[in-house]
Write a protein that holds these residues in place. Sequence first.
Motif, PDB file in Angstrom:
ATOM      1  N   THR A   1       0.834  -1.209   0.000  1.00 36.28           N
ATOM      2  CA  THR A   1       0.000   0.000   0.000  1.00 36.28           C
ATOM      3  C   THR A   1       0.862   1.250   0.000  1.00 36.28           C
ATOM      4  OG1 THR A   1      -1.723  -1.185   1.209  1.00 36.28           O
ATOM      5  CG2 THR A   1      -1.831   1.223   1.237  1.00 36.28           C
ATOM      6  N   LEU A   2       1.985   1.228   0.736  1.00 39.74           N
ATOM      7  CA  LEU A   2       2.919   2.363   0.733  1.00 39.74           C
ATOM      8  C   LEU A   2       3.479   2.588  -0.671  1.00 39.74           C
ATOM      9  CD1 LEU A   2       4.929   1.706   4.045  1.00 39.74           C
ATOM     10  CD2 LEU A   2       3.146   3.429   3.655  1.00 39.74           C
ATOM     11  N   VAL A   3       3.792   1.498  -1.351  1.00 40.14           N
ATOM     12  CA  VAL A   3       4.325   1.601  -2.713  1.00 40.14           C
ATOM     13  C   VAL A   3       3.288   2.229  -3.633  1.00 40.14           C
ATOM     14  CG1 VAL A   3       5.187   0.307  -4.699  1.00 40.14           C
ATOM     15  CG2 VAL A   3       5.866  -0.372  -2.389  1.00 40.14           C
ATOM     16  N   ARG A   4       2.058   1.757  -3.524  1.00 37.20           N
ATOM     17  CA  ARG A   4       0.982   2.290  -4.367  1.00 37.20           C
ATOM     18  C   ARG A   4       0.799   3.786  -4.106  1.00 37.20           C
ATOM     19  NH1 ARG A   4      -5.121   1.816  -4.138  1.00 37.20           N
ATOM     20  NH2 ARG A   4      -5.754   3.355  -5.707  1.00 37.20           N
ATOM     21  N   ASN A   5       0.757   4.194  -2.826  1.00 32.64           N
ATOM     22  CA  ASN A   5       0.579   5.614  -2.497  1.00 32.64           C
ATOM     23  C   ASN A   5       1.723   6.463  -3.039  1.00 32.64           C
ATOM     24  OD1 ASN A   5      -1.785   4.943  -1.185  1.00 32.64           O
ATOM     25  ND2 ASN A   5      -0.843   4.862   0.849  1.00 32.64           N
ATOM     26  N   HIS A   6       2.947   5.926  -2.928  1.00 33.35           N
ATOM     27  CA  HIS A   6       4.118   6.664  -3.412  1.00 33.35           C
ATOM     28  C   HIS A   6       4.061   6.848  -4.928  1.00 33.35           C
ATOM     29  CE1 HIS A   6       8.232   7.793  -4.315  1.00 33.35           C
ATOM     30  NE2 HIS A   6       8.352   6.701  -5.063  1.00 33.35           N
ATOM     31  N   ILE A   7       3.678   5.796  -5.634  1.00 33.43           N
ATOM     32  CA  ILE A   7       3.649   5.852  -7.100  1.00 33.43           C
ATOM     33  C   ILE A   7       2.673   6.920  -7.599  1.00 33.43           C
ATOM     34  CG2 ILE A   7       2.875   4.543  -9.139  1.00 33.43           C
ATOM     35  CD1 ILE A   7       4.170   2.072  -7.891  1.00 33.43           C
ATOM     36  N   PHE A   8       1.578   7.099  -6.882  1.00 36.92           N
ATOM     37  CA  PHE A   8       0.572   8.069  -7.327  1.00 36.92           C
ATOM     38  C   PHE A   8       0.736   9.440  -6.652  1.00 36.92           C
ATOM     39  CE2 PHE A   8      -1.475   4.183  -8.716  1.00 36.92           C
ATOM     40  CZ  PHE A   8      -2.036   4.569  -9.929  1.00 36.92           C
ATOM     41  N   SER A   9       1.862   9.668  -5.997  1.00 33.95           N
ATOM     42  CA  SER A   9       2.065  10.950  -5.313  1.00 33.95           C
ATOM     43  C   SER A   9       2.810  11.943  -6.211  1.00 33.95           C
ATOM     44  CB  SER A   9       2.875  10.732  -4.026  1.00 33.95           C
ATOM     45  OG  SER A   9       4.210  10.347  -4.345  1.00 33.95           O
ATOM     46  N   GLY A  10       2.707  13.201  -5.823  1.00 37.24           N
ATOM     47  CA  GLY A  10       3.511  14.247  -6.455  1.00 37.24           C
ATOM     48  C   GLY A  10       3.245  14.453  -7.928  1.00 37.24           C
ATOM     49  N   GLY A  11       2.035  14.099  -8.372  1.00 35.37           N
ATOM     50  CA  GLY A  11       1.709  14.318  -9.769  1.00 35.37           C
ATOM     51  C   GLY A  11       2.342  13.331 -10.730  1.00 35.37           C
ATOM     52  N   TYR A  12       2.982  12.287 -10.214  1.00 38.21           N
ATOM     53  CA  TYR A  12       3.617  11.264 -11.066  1.00 38.21           C
ATOM     54  C   TYR A  12       2.540  10.459 -11.783  1.00 38.21           C
ATOM     55  CZ  TYR A  12       6.554   7.213 -12.285  1.00 38.21           C
ATOM     56  OH  TYR A  12       7.225   6.229 -12.950  1.00 38.21           O
ATOM     57  N   GLU A  13       2.675  10.273 -13.045  1.00 37.00           N
ATOM     58  CA  GLU A  13       1.706   9.518 -13.846  1.00 37.00           C
ATOM     59  C   GLU A  13       2.330   8.196 -14.272  1.00 37.00           C
ATOM     60  OE1 GLU A  13       0.250  11.827 -17.057  1.00 37.00           O
ATOM     61  OE2 GLU A  13      -0.506  13.452 -15.786  1.00 37.00           O
ATOM     62  N   PRO A  14       1.991   7.123 -13.566  1.00 39.17           N
ATOM     63  CA  PRO A  14       2.598   5.819 -13.888  1.00 39.17           C
ATOM     64  C   PRO A  14       2.133   5.312 -15.244  1.00 39.17           C
ATOM     65  CG  PRO A  14       0.870   5.558 -12.252  1.00 39.17           C
ATOM     66  CD  PRO A  14       1.060   7.032 -12.439  1.00 39.17           C
ATOM     67  N   LYS A  15       3.007   4.560 -15.896  1.00 42.05           N
ATOM     68  CA  LYS A  15       2.667   3.978 -17.190  1.00 42.05           C
ATOM     69  C   LYS A  15       1.623   2.881 -17.002  1.00 42.05           C
ATOM     70  CE  LYS A  15       7.238   4.785 -19.237  1.00 42.05           C
ATOM     71  NZ  LYS A  15       8.429   4.143 -19.845  1.00 42.05           N
ATOM     72  N   THR A  16       0.931   2.562 -18.086  1.00 43.22           N
ATOM     73  CA  THR A  16      -0.090   1.511 -18.054  1.00 43.22           C
ATOM     74  C   THR A  16       0.495   0.193 -17.549  1.00 43.22           C
ATOM     75  OG1 THR A  16      -1.210   2.548 -19.925  1.00 43.22           O
ATOM     76  CG2 THR A  16      -1.781   0.255 -19.446  1.00 43.22           C
ATOM     77  N   PHE A  17       1.712  -0.109 -17.978  1.00 42.00           N
ATOM     78  CA  PHE A  17       2.386  -1.332 -17.548  1.00 42.00           C
ATOM     79  C   PHE A  17       2.478  -1.416 -16.036  1.00 42.00           C
ATOM     80  CE2 PHE A  17       6.746  -2.145 -15.953  1.00 42.00           C
ATOM     81  CZ  PHE A  17       6.709  -3.529 -15.904  1.00 42.00           C
ATOM     82  N   LEU A  18       2.808  -0.273 -15.391  1.00 39.53           N
ATOM     83  CA  LEU A  18       2.981  -0.275 -13.944  1.00 39.53           C
ATOM     84  C   LEU A  18       1.635  -0.398 -13.231  1.00 39.53           C
ATOM     85  CD1 LEU A  18       4.848  -0.141 -11.565  1.00 39.53           C
ATOM     86  CD2 LEU A  18       4.856   2.361 -11.741  1.00 39.53           C
ATOM     87  N   VAL A  19       0.615   0.279 -13.736  1.00 39.02           N
ATOM     88  CA  VAL A  19      -0.709   0.172 -13.114  1.00 39.02           C
ATOM     89  C   VAL A  19      -1.220  -1.268 -13.239  1.00 39.02           C
ATOM     90  CG1 VAL A  19      -3.065   1.055 -13.079  1.00 39.02           C
ATOM     91  CG2 VAL A  19      -1.180   2.585 -13.661  1.00 39.02           C
TER      92      VAL A  19
END
Length: 640
Positions: A91-109
């Motif tokens: 859950t910490l990883v998920r929150n970090h990935i979506f923080s600070g306006g970062y837009e993860p790639k489809t592969f990562l989601v």
Amino acid sequence: MGMKAISKLKSMMPPSLSRHCSHTPTASRNAANHPPSSLLDDFTRFCYQRDLPRAIRAMDAMQRLGLHADAVTYSELIKCCLSRRAIAEATLVRNHIFSGGYEPKTFLVNTLINMYVKFDHLEEAQALFDQMTERNVVSWTTMISAYCNVKLNDKALKLMVLMIRDGVRPNMFTYSSVLRACDSLFNLGQLHCGIFKAGLDSDVFVRSALIDIYAKWGELRCALCVFGEMVTGDSVVWNSIIGAFAQNNDGDGALNLFKRMKRAGFQADQPTLTSVLRACTGLALLELGTQVHVHVLKYDQDLILNNALLDMYCKCGSLEDAKSVFDRMVEKDVISWSTMIAGLAQNGYSREALNLFELMKVSGTKPNYITILGVLFACSHAGLVEDGWYHFRSMKNVYKIDPGREHFGCMIDLLGRAGKLDEAIKLIDEMEYEPDAIIWRPLLDACRVHQNMDVAEYAAKQVLNLDPEDAGTYILLSNIYANSQRWEDVAEVRKNMRERGVRKEPGCSWIEVNKQIHAFILGDSSHPQIVEINRQLNLLIHKLREVGYIPDTSFVLRDLEGEQKDDSIRYHSEKLAIAFGLMSLSRGKTIRIRKNLRICGDCHIFAKLTAKVENRTIVIRDPIRYHHFQDGICSCGDYW
């Protein structure tokens, strides 16, 4: 540090890091103490080394600095969380990935969605899926497969429709998954058409999934057609079609396909052998099952195969071989223990079954629904009323297992056999759900034994209300009336049978000789050796009469097998099979017979005396249990 210094620092970073670093005012103030390139390198190294604690600490530092790594690195961290079942860290990883306006790639989601699916957190997976601005075939397939795995078939099928509407083409993995969600032949037909249009009908895994689902719906002809369209052979598809026939109790079809597979040059692997053993079990083909055992040896301690072997030997009535397999098993699971307990109980060794159950508990293996069913069966067929009550009550109190209809059926059978009809009726009244035919049939049979007409009539009517085509209940009720000289009622029962078109199933017995199955039915003279068999049988009856055998014709009246002619008691199917076995098998060989109907009392006496006079071991498997006849004694203790 001023903005110029920050710009200079950023210009010194490698392009790959520069692209993935974002900064906030807070991050600017702390950058001097946490060089971004070093921190990202450390984080990447920890992720690939699967050092979860240090990776999470590095990620926390990155979070404070507003830094992000690349998608591949995060995917490695997510894999690490999965392998450790570290939900909080994930859950910490998920929150970090979506923080600070970062837009993860489809592969990562997609990787995150798969993580939540593996954690059985489908709501979180669905929420992530709904937030995606761009979904590809992996996104859709992951969610469809997830819903299929938890049997939420409606959701899986709806997602499939939405996927197609969204313009995303399903691939072989999508179809292989969604086929499992088919809840009707109509849906299956539509999906099959879609597979054909997409040109995926030649894919091995799609073809295998099609065969499996057609088999699930009992459509073996369609499954065989799908298999027949195979241009190039593949062991996966061979295993699917063999398994399809074995699961649908078409053992002959499964074994014929296995022979074709071998002739085509394919080697039998674990799934193949498991299906072949299942076919041998259904047909009670001990000789062939023993040959398959030789192939199993190269897989050494494969648990699934050992369990299949155990089941085969138990259901072929070869307890010595079953015990040998069980004792050699290094690993035993609840299926292993349950199979052996049920095998002992069905073969008449109830005390041994209960002793093994105690050893199971000592081993630390927790009993399940099936285990307790085997234990109650052991109690029922040995008249162990107190033991039965104890284990029945222990289900809920000790093992937290809710009793099912089969457990109640075993208890009612136990009480009925012991003549405790009032207790049996009271137990039925205490059930939380409506009793079905599984509950009423053993009570009806107990009434026959103990000649309780009132309860018998009531139980029979309950069975026929639930299953109006149940020929056995009509016959049993007719015989109960006949025993009480109620001939008008007998005539009424027979009239109802004729009007409904209900026919009695003829008694049939099978015996395996030299890997060939020989079937015997009353009145059928098609066997090439029938004249010699009848001669052998008549000589045997004459010999048995000299030691006191008197045919019990009351069993013709009771019509337990549907063989009603006056002379049918002499030519019951199991008697013919026994005579053929004596003619065809060497003296040291056990005569093993399988029959479709319950053995009658006269044939039971006949088999006991034959075993004693001929000094042979005879094993008869009927739909209820196994009878091992030796030295004039049966393993059931005449309590069946």
